[in-house]
Design an enzyme around this catalytic site. Structure first.
Site, PDB file in Angstrom:
ATOM      1  N   LYS A   1       0.832  -1.205   0.000  1.00  0.00           N
ATOM      2  CA  LYS A   1       0.000   0.000   0.000  1.00  0.00           C
ATOM      3  C   LYS A   1       0.867   1.257   0.000  1.00  0.00           C
ATOM      4  CE  LYS A   1      -3.973  -1.405   2.708  1.00  0.00           C
ATOM      5  NZ  LYS A   1      -4.700  -0.989   3.915  1.00  0.00           N
TER       6      LYS A   1
ATOM      7  N   ASP B   1      -8.764   1.882   4.242  1.00  0.00           N
ATOM      8  CA  ASP B   1      -9.244   0.530   4.469  1.00  0.00           C
ATOM      9  C   ASP B   1      -9.951   0.095   3.195  1.00  0.00           C
ATOM     10  OD1 ASP B   1      -9.148  -1.509   6.493  1.00  0.00           O
ATOM     11  OD2 ASP B   1     -11.327  -1.469   6.445  1.00  0.00           O
TER      12      ASP B   1
ATOM     13  N   PHE C   1      -0.980  -7.641  -5.132  1.00  0.00           N
ATOM     14  CA  PHE C   1      -1.075  -8.383  -3.864  1.00  0.00           C
ATOM     15  C   PHE C   1      -2.534  -8.738  -3.612  1.00  0.00           C
ATOM     16  CE2 PHE C   1      -2.900  -5.244  -0.839  1.00  0.00           C
ATOM     17  CZ  PHE C   1      -2.835  -4.104  -1.618  1.00  0.00           C
ATOM     18  N   GLY C   2      -2.767  -9.410  -2.486  1.00  0.00           N
ATOM     19  CA  GLY C   2      -4.140  -9.730  -2.075  1.00  0.00           C
ATOM     20  C   GLY C   2      -4.901 -10.492  -3.152  1.00  0.00           C
TER      21      GLY C   2
ATOM     22  N   ASP D   1      -5.592  -9.556  -6.162  1.00  0.00           N
ATOM     23  CA  ASP D   1      -5.304  -9.078  -7.524  1.00  0.00           C
ATOM     24  C   ASP D   1      -5.342 -10.171  -8.592  1.00  0.00           C
ATOM     25  OD1 ASP D   1      -5.166  -6.433  -6.908  1.00  0.00           O
ATOM     26  OD2 ASP D   1      -2.981  -6.297  -6.881  1.00  0.00           O
TER      27      ASP D   1
ATOM     28  N   HIS E   1      -9.257   1.236  -7.166  1.00  0.00           N
ATOM     29  CA  HIS E   1      -9.959   1.783  -6.009  1.00  0.00           C
ATOM     30  C   HIS E   1      -9.055   2.712  -5.192  1.00  0.00           C
ATOM     31  CE1 HIS E   1      -7.899  -1.979  -5.564  1.00  0.00           C
ATOM     32  NE2 HIS E   1      -7.855  -1.882  -4.250  1.00  0.00           N
ATOM     33  N   ARG E   2      -7.869   2.217  -4.830  1.00  0.00           N
ATOM     34  CA  ARG E   2      -6.983   3.043  -4.002  1.00  0.00           C
ATOM     35  C   ARG E   2      -6.463   4.231  -4.805  1.00  0.00           C
ATOM     36  NH1 ARG E   2      -5.467  -0.530  -1.084  1.00  0.00           N
ATOM     37  NH2 ARG E   2      -4.189  -1.479  -2.669  1.00  0.00           N
TER      38      ARG E   2
HETATM   39  P1  IMP Z   1      -6.894  -3.448   4.204  1.00  0.00           P
HETATM   40  O1  IMP Z   1      -7.763  -3.715   5.389  1.00  0.00           O
HETATM   41  O2  IMP Z   1      -7.116  -2.123   3.609  1.00  0.00           O
HETATM   42  O3  IMP Z   1      -5.465  -3.757   4.496  1.00  0.00           O
HETATM   43  O4  IMP Z   1      -7.296  -4.450   3.053  1.00  0.00           O
HETATM   44  C1  IMP Z   1      -7.909  -5.676   3.376  1.00  0.00           C
HETATM   45  C2  IMP Z   1      -7.546  -6.736   2.398  1.00  0.00           C
HETATM   46  O5  IMP Z   1      -8.104  -6.423   1.125  1.00  0.00           O
HETATM   47  C3  IMP Z   1      -6.067  -6.950   2.146  1.00  0.00           C
HETATM   48  O6  IMP Z   1      -5.493  -7.803   3.066  1.00  0.00           O
HETATM   49  C4  IMP Z   1      -6.083  -7.573   0.775  1.00  0.00           C
HETATM   50  O7  IMP Z   1      -6.334  -8.948   0.881  1.00  0.00           O
HETATM   51  C5  IMP Z   1      -7.269  -6.902   0.138  1.00  0.00           C
HETATM   52  N1  IMP Z   1      -6.822  -5.785  -0.694  1.00  0.00           N
HETATM   53  C6  IMP Z   1      -6.701  -4.477  -0.345  1.00  0.00           C
HETATM   54  N2  IMP Z   1      -6.272  -3.757  -1.386  1.00  0.00           N
HETATM   55  C7  IMP Z   1      -6.109  -4.627  -2.412  1.00  0.00           C
HETATM   56  C8  IMP Z   1      -5.670  -4.471  -3.760  1.00  0.00           C
HETATM   57  O8  IMP Z   1      -5.318  -3.393  -4.249  1.00  0.00           O
HETATM   58  N3  IMP Z   1      -5.644  -5.598  -4.488  1.00  0.00           N
HETATM   59  C9  IMP Z   1      -6.011  -6.816  -4.009  1.00  0.00           C
HETATM   60  N4  IMP Z   1      -6.405  -7.015  -2.768  1.00  0.00           N
HETATM   61  C10 IMP Z   1      -6.459  -5.913  -1.968  1.00  0.00           C
END
Ligand code: IMP
Length: 186
Positions: A8, A65, A145-146, A148, A173-174
């Site tokens: 992030k 978040d 990540f996550g 994606d 989104h971000r």
């Molecule tokens: P967080 O609470 O904002 O850290 O996000 C929660 C979870 O959403 C993360 O652990 C990821 O699994 C997923 N996530 C957040 N942003 C992304 C992204 O840009 N791509 C894919 N998964 C994401």
């Protein structure tokens, strides 16, 4: 930025690279703790994280978040995206669970939503960013990540994990929430 998530942080730094702002992380402040995230919504969690840092360190800050909201699952995993398959932030397990929950499901529409809470001089401002898309039948790509590798944004033929960081940031989104933050900071 109230996070120690290196992915992030990297994205936020890339997005603000052409601005006068430099993003300072929690570890830059010497903080390596996990910030409490016990809210029922993305809005609650973003605010909780920003307030925790503002109170503890006496600095202006922002926190984000994010949740993946799958329409046919009533918005799941949503605020539980990080720990969908249990505690431990295991992306592989989370994606596996998601694909299992969607087995046989025709409607695979989903969206990522990011909420940012900004605290400046004790004043709170919140903004969000959304990207619509679909959940692929199986993971593709190694970037990002996550979730994606299973998320294909609308009007694209590839997943977020198959895009360059620049391409992802320009529609994510971000990226969209950060663009609003950038405009407010200016
Ligand atoms: P967080 O609470 O904002 O850290 O996000 C929660 C979870 O959403 C993360 O652990 C990821 O699994 C997923 N996530 C957040 N942003 C992304 C992204 O840009 N791509 C894919 N998964 C994401």
């Amino acid at each position: 930025m109230a996070t120690n998530n290196v992915h992030k942080l990297q994205e936020a730094r890339e997005i603000l690279a052409d601005s006068e702002w430099e993003v300072v992380s929690l570890s830059d402040l010497g903080c390596h703790e996990d910030i409490p995230e016990t809210g029922a919504t993305l809005e609650d969690n973003a605010l909780q994280k920003a307030q925790w840092v503002a109170q503890k360190y006496g600095v202006d800050c922002f926190a984000d978040d994010t949740g993946l909201e799958v329409y046919s699952l009533g918005g799941e995993p949503g605020v539980r995206s990080a720990r969908y398959a249990g505690e431990g932030h295991d992306s592989q397990a989370n994606m596996k669970k998601l694909l299992e929950r969607l087995e046989g499901q025709v409607d695979r529409r989903a969206r990522f939503r990011t909420v940012i809470a900004l605290i400046r001089n004790g004043q709170v401002q919140q903004m969000d960013g959304v990207v619509e898309g679909t959940i692929r039948l199986e993971p593709s790509g190694v970037g990002g990540f996550g979730y994606d590798p299973v998320f294909q944004p609308e009007n694209k033929e590839v997943t977020f994990a198959q895009m360059s960081a620049e391409e992802k940031n320009s529609i994510s989104h971000r990226g969209r929430a950060m663009a609003k933050l950038k405009a407010i900071l200016k």
